[in-house]
Design an enzyme around this catalytic site. Structure first.
Site, PDB file in Angstrom:
ATOM      1  N   GLN A  57      70.276  34.262  53.976  1.00 17.68           N
ATOM      2  CA  GLN A  57      71.216  35.367  53.892  1.00 17.68           C
ATOM      3  C   GLN A  57      70.769  36.418  54.902  1.00 17.68           C
ATOM      4  O   GLN A  57      69.566  36.622  55.124  1.00 17.68           O
ATOM      5  CB  GLN A  57      71.255  35.973  52.486  1.00 17.68           C
ATOM      6  CG  GLN A  57      71.923  35.093  51.431  1.00 17.68           C
ATOM      7  CD  GLN A  57      73.437  35.132  51.541  1.00 17.68           C
ATOM      8  OE1 GLN A  57      73.999  34.557  52.470  1.00 17.68           O
ATOM      9  NE2 GLN A  57      74.094  35.780  50.611  1.00 17.68           N
ATOM     10  N   SER A  58      71.709  37.120  55.512  1.00 14.33           N
ATOM     11  CA  SER A  58      71.372  38.012  56.631  1.00 14.33           C
ATOM     12  C   SER A  58      70.578  39.227  56.203  1.00 14.33           C
ATOM     13  O   SER A  58      69.680  39.686  56.913  1.00 14.33           O
ATOM     14  CB  SER A  58      72.659  38.447  57.350  1.00 14.33           C
ATOM     15  OG  SER A  58      73.310  37.328  57.905  1.00 14.33           O
TER      16      SER A  58
END
Length: 688
Positions: free
Chosen positions: A21-22
């Protein structure tokens, strides 16, 4: 069917699921995306991999996919593929694996070389096949383009808010965001006093170094707010550094302005980020007067000009520089009247003192040419100093009163800052006491720690209070009635104070810089100094060039004539005493001595006292003894009896005798005479 691409060779190797996930915010708030990524394990099980051979790599949660440098999980995945341990690599979509085409195509190349499959939500791909590889390449390009589109949207919104001056950026210490979204001054009075004191001291001294020195000498501290970590937002107080003061002076936020684009970030090849300062002309948005500040915009502009003058760069960026310790009064303010360039300063020794010389060497340094001109600074500085005193005399009373107000204001500011520091430490000690009183006495592990903290706070408060009392007494002595009276006496004593050797050269230079902008020098038969005063008025001074050293060392004709006249009646030592008594001095300003008088006689071929007496008929001891047929001891005996008079004696005991009359000598001897007298002329000069 995509599952037909899975062979027995693939199943012999392990399956790897990459989860990313960023940002950490997405991890916390977008749980559905994370669950979808973990659910890909079911696809691997359906394809034939047992659950124990499916490895999940989720070390990169909260990390951006724009680069692989900081992603340890992605590096692990690439290593497993390169070693041939992976039969299939799984990711929800290409953007989860990489947002960078270089990283993505490197992974595809490794998978093709090791016969590793790639699985996403749409299906299974064999990178060794042309069609699948083409499709994977297109997906990687679209993923990278999507990232650029997202960044462009965010950047556009950011610039739009910055264009209106509404973009929220972390304010520097001393400024805070209010509940309504506007920026105001920090409610902490000590923080406000420290910030204001920086600007006030820079206004007075004109130097960031002197401002730091003032804080250090007065024992004052400067705040810093933590931006990261567990104590984010807390204030730390410490003695200021030079770089910290420069940051405050260069920051336009303290002038109430909104500025965007002062820095730019650049990505380094090692994955790090460097921050580059942008020149002021390239700032994107500058909006003065957007919020309350500590200074106005005009004062900020003046500070930037002064800091630019103080810069150490060589060339057009350097103007005058800060006032230094050297005796050159016009340092940084002298222009060459021949080429128009700024003149530098050199120093030489003269009469055991340092004297300045203004030199124009721009052509010699930049174009390998010759030095334009050199002008003796002692002549120019003295004339400009006299002009300054003449200009300041009518305003000395006002200046004296302003100096007194300045000292009182500075004492009040430093006293306020120290008192606030003591008050803060008192509050910290009281807070530590309350924490200690609330703890259970039986919980000694916590109670001992809180007690030690309380004692430390009390010790710091006691030391600060003691230092405050000591410095307060010193300031009271400085501002006593006697000190005020001395300050008011400046009106009558300005010339004496200006020429006092105890006055620092830097103080004189600061006064000069307040009154004049520059001085243009031209050296011809005479020295011409065009003085441009602050405000535009000009004055022109015509100065005599100093005499060559040979002429300076040459004795004046009237001095030589005086020595020649005195030699008729006095010896060298007596002449030296007479010259010193009458105020004569050598070219170096020193008194005369016997050697100096002898040097004058030799240089100008003046007859000595001995030779002059010989020409007037004075007899030596040998000549007297021969003339009267007596021994030399008898000559000395006659001298003691007063029959003859010794009128000269030198260091070699050479004496000259004056004989008044032979009759007197014969009477003294009872009329006896040993030999006929010689025809030696007897001087008629009366006894001296």
């Amino acid at each position: 069917m995509p599952e037909l691409k899975v062979t027995a060779d693939h199943l012999k190797r392990d399956a790897y699921l990459y989860v990313r996930q960023s940002t950490l915010r997405q991890v916390a708030e977008h749980g559905e995306s994370t669950q979808r990524q973990y659910a890909l394990r079911e696809r691997a099980i359906v394809a034939g991999w047992p659950i124990e051979r499916i490895h999940v790599i989720d070390r990169d949660l909260g990390k951006s996919g724009s680069s692989s440098t900081a992603r340890d999980g992605f590096q692990q995945l690439v290593s497993e593929v390169a070693l041939g341990k992976a039969g299939i690599v799984m990711g929800l979509e290409v953007s989860r694996l990489a947002r960078n085409s270089a990283d993505w195509h490197r992974l595809i190349e490794l998978c093709a070389l090791t016969a590793t499959l790639i699985l996403d939500e749409d299906g299974i791909y064999d990178p060794a096949g042309f069609n699948d590889r083409l499709l994977l390449g297109l997906k990687g390009t679209m993923s990278e383009a999507e990232l650029h589109i997202l960044k462009a949207r965010m950047r556009g919104g950011q610039l739009n808010k910055a264009r209106r001056g509404e973009l929220e950026m972390g304010p520097p210490v001393g400024l805070v965001y209010r509940t309504d979204g506007t920026i105001g001054l920090d409610p902490d009075a000590q923080v406000q006093s420290a910030i204001r004191l920086v600007f006030e001291m820079f206004e007075r001294t004109g130097s960031a170094v002197q401002t730091v020195r003032f804080f250090r000498e007065q024992g004052l501290q400067f705040p810093r707010r933590l931006r990261t970590g567990a104590n984010k937002g807390d204030l730390l107080w410490a003695p200021p550094q030079h770089s910290r003061i420069l940051q405050v002076l260069h920051n336009p936020r303290y002038a109430g302005a909104f500025v965007y684009g002062r820095t730019r970030t650049r990505h380094r090849p090692d994955g790090g980020v460097s921050v580059v300062k942008v020149a002021r002309v390239d700032w994107q948005f500058v909006m003065p007067g957007m919020h309350l500040g500590y200074i106005d915009w005009e004062r900020f502009e003046a500070n930037q000009r002064r800091l630019a003058d103080n810069a150490g760069a060589f060339g057009g960026e350097r103007l005058s520089g800060p006032a230094r310790e050297g005796p050159a009064l016009l340092q940084g303010r002298v222009l060459c009247g021949l080429c128009g360039e700024r003149m530098g300063v050199r120093y030489s020794r003269e009469h055991s003192s340092t004297v300045p010389i203004y030199v124009c060497q721009e052509s010699a340094v930049r174009r390998a040419g010759k030095i334009c001109q050199t002008v003796p600074g002692k002549i120019v500085d003295a004339a400009v100093a006299a002009l300054m005193i003449e200009m300041m005399t009518p305003m000395t009373l006002a200046v004296s009163l302003e100096v007194q107000r300045e000292l009182e204001m500075r004492a009040h500011e430093t006293d306020t800052a120290r008192r606030q520091h003591v008050e803060r430490l008192r509050y910290d000690a009281e807070l530590a006491r309350r924490r200690y009183m609330k703890v259970d006495p039986d919980n000694r592990l916590v109670a001992d720690s809180l007690e030690a903290e309380w004692n430390d706070k009390l010790r710091r408060h006691a030391e600060a209070a003691k230092d405050y009392e000591r410095r307060s007494k010193q300031q009271a002595a400085t501002l006593s009635a006697a000190a005020r009276q001395r300050i008011l006496g400046l009106a009558e004593q300005l010339p004496q104070i200006w020429n006092d050797a105890r006055v620092d050269f830097r103080e004189r230079k600061r006064i000069v810089r307040l009154l004049l902008d520059d001085v243009t020098l031209i050296k011809a038969q005479n020295i011409t100094a065009h003085v441009r005063l602050s405000g535009g008025a000009t004055r022109t001074l015509k100065l005599e060039r100093p005499l060559p050293i040979a002429q300076l060392r040459k004795f004046k004709p009237e001095l030589v004539a005086t020595v020649d006249r005195l030699l008729d009646q006095h010896c060298d030592r007596e002449i030296a005493d007479i010259l010193n008594r009458d105020g004569w001095r050598t070219w170096e300003g020193k008194p005369f001595s016997l050697k100096k008088v002898a040097f004058i006689r030799g240089a100008y071929k003046l007859a000595s006292r001995y030779d002059r007496l010989r020409r007037r008929g004075m007899l030596t001891t040998h000549e007297v003894a021969t003339r009267f047929g007596i021994a030399k001891t008898t000559v000395y005996e006659w001298g003691r009896q007063g029959l003859i008079r010794k009128c000269y004696a030198d260091s070699l005991n050479r004496g000259l005798w004056q004989i008044a009359s032979e009759t007197t000598i014969l009477k003294g001897r009872g009329g006896r005479r040993s030999s006929p007298p010689q025809a030696t002329p007897i001087t008629a000069q009366p006894p001296e």
